[in-house]
Scaffold this motif. Structure first.
Motif, PDB file in Angstrom:
ATOM      1  N   ARG A   1       0.830  -1.196   0.000  1.00 24.86           N
ATOM      2  CA  ARG A   1       0.000   0.000   0.000  1.00 24.86           C
ATOM      3  C   ARG A   1       0.872   1.256   0.000  1.00 24.86           C
ATOM      4  NH1 ARG A   1      -4.849  -1.086   1.052  1.00 24.86           N
ATOM      5  NH2 ARG A   1      -5.405   1.064   1.506  1.00 24.86           N
ATOM      6  N   GLY A   2       0.246   2.357  -0.397  1.00 30.41           N
ATOM      7  CA  GLY A   2       0.884   3.656  -0.188  1.00 30.41           C
ATOM      8  C   GLY A   2       1.935   4.030  -1.218  1.00 30.41           C
ATOM      9  N   LYS A   3       2.041   3.273  -2.283  1.00 29.77           N
ATOM     10  CA  LYS A   3       3.072   3.571  -3.291  1.00 29.77           C
ATOM     11  C   LYS A   3       2.444   4.227  -4.521  1.00 29.77           C
ATOM     12  CE  LYS A   3       6.615   1.234  -1.371  1.00 29.77           C
ATOM     13  NZ  LYS A   3       6.011   0.741  -0.118  1.00 29.77           N
ATOM     14  N   PRO A   4       3.117   5.237  -5.074  1.00 30.22           N
ATOM     15  CA  PRO A   4       2.609   5.849  -6.312  1.00 30.22           C
ATOM     16  C   PRO A   4       2.868   4.943  -7.518  1.00 30.22           C
ATOM     17  CG  PRO A   4       4.707   6.809  -5.746  1.00 30.22           C
ATOM     18  CD  PRO A   4       4.382   5.844  -4.628  1.00 30.22           C
ATOM     19  N   LEU A   5       2.180   5.231  -8.602  1.00 28.45           N
ATOM     20  CA  LEU A   5       2.325   4.420  -9.813  1.00 28.45           C
ATOM     21  C   LEU A   5       3.787   4.324 -10.262  1.00 28.45           C
ATOM     22  CD1 LEU A   5       0.945   2.839 -12.056  1.00 28.45           C
ATOM     23  CD2 LEU A   5       0.517   4.996 -13.252  1.00 28.45           C
ATOM     24  N   GLU A   6       4.502   5.454 -10.123  1.00 30.68           N
ATOM     25  CA  GLU A   6       5.906   5.465 -10.583  1.00 30.68           C
ATOM     26  C   GLU A   6       6.732   4.391  -9.875  1.00 30.68           C
ATOM     27  OE1 GLU A   6       4.172   8.165  -9.517  1.00 30.68           O
ATOM     28  OE2 GLU A   6       3.714   8.716 -11.603  1.00 30.68           O
TER      29      GLU A   6
END
Lengths: 176, 176
Positions: free
Chosen positions: B102-107
């Motif tokens: 969780r909590g990760k951006p697409l990049e």
């Protein structure tokens, strides 16, 4: 799972690269059949929400996509207006598919898939690896090999959805 | 879509059959990236229901499956206890994945996928079509070609689920 499904390699009866492709198509199909094993008409017709396709409709879609690619590649022509209209519900899915693709038992879909697949295998057996690299006349950006990879790929895409939907069928204890 | 993605054929830098396989892996990846384009952290973390995997978790799964097959095929060994425990959340998905991925951006996911893929391509470029037919030592029922077809196949399966989940994200107008 049969051991032969877990190897991609040349197959008797096909030129080497076509054999490898047939291995992929066969493996993909075996996982689709495993994903729907034992489903009844109610399961096959169930709509998870008002925009979902039923599992039955997805099976009909898998069958008709293969049929459409038979026309595009083995007959090397566009779909006729007749084929287009006859297959539209299953090809495009959505509202029309939800309305018409219902009430069939699993055996109906399995037989349809098997009949169409047999035609694919017969046609691939009579072609060679050179044919596989040719462009598709009705869609010259793609080649024959991509077309048949895409048939497997589209089936796998929908098998992923079938697994997800099956795990959420009413009164299913587990799921796959 | 780039024209080169719509043909399966030998590719410069790879032996012919490996090149065709790389074409499949590359096409599959391009469709995964298209399916998640523009998603924010909230979208990536969204859980459709209490048994669903988030789209982010599915991306992490796709990445770690490829990494596991790198070990199985390029290093030709089983996963170590360390790798097994480090990758378990993303490999097995489910409750543990829902808690930790969780909590990760697409990049973040895209970069992880790209780094791992580059290693795959480098390793495949240094091998040949004969290698592709060899059995995998840690799983002798499968051969190298099946292993890498399966990496694409598993990604496509989950891409099918990602498309379905994306079309049902809260506040998404359309879907794909």
């Amino acid at each position: 799972m049969e051991a032969s499904l877990l190897r991609i390699e040349p197959l008797p009866g096909f030129t080497p690269t076509i054999g490898r492709l047939v291995g992929m198509l066969t493996y993909a199909r075996s996982t689709t059949l495993a994903a729907v094993k034992g489903l009844c008409v109610t399961d096959l017709d169930h709509l998870h929400d008002d925009r979902s396709n039923s599992i039955g409709a997805l099976l009909a879609h898998v069958a008709v996509v293969e049929q459409a690619y038979q026309v595009l590649t083995f007959e090397d022509r566009e779909l006729s207006a007749d084929e287009d209209s006859k297959w539209a519900g299953a090809l495009k899915l959505g509202a029309e598919g939800r309305r018409t693709l219902r009430g069939k038992p699993l055996e109906y879909y399995i037989e349809q898939l098997a009949t169409i697949r047999q035609h694919t295998l017969d046609a691939l057996a009579s072609r060679d690896d050179g044919w596989l690299e040719r462009s598709v006349r009705a869609a010259p950006k793609i080649n024959m090999h991509w077309a048949w990879f895409h048939v497997a790929e589209d089936e796998i895409n929908h098998r992923g959805q079938i697994r997800w939907l099956r795990a959420r069928l009413p009164q299913q204890a587990g799921g796959v």
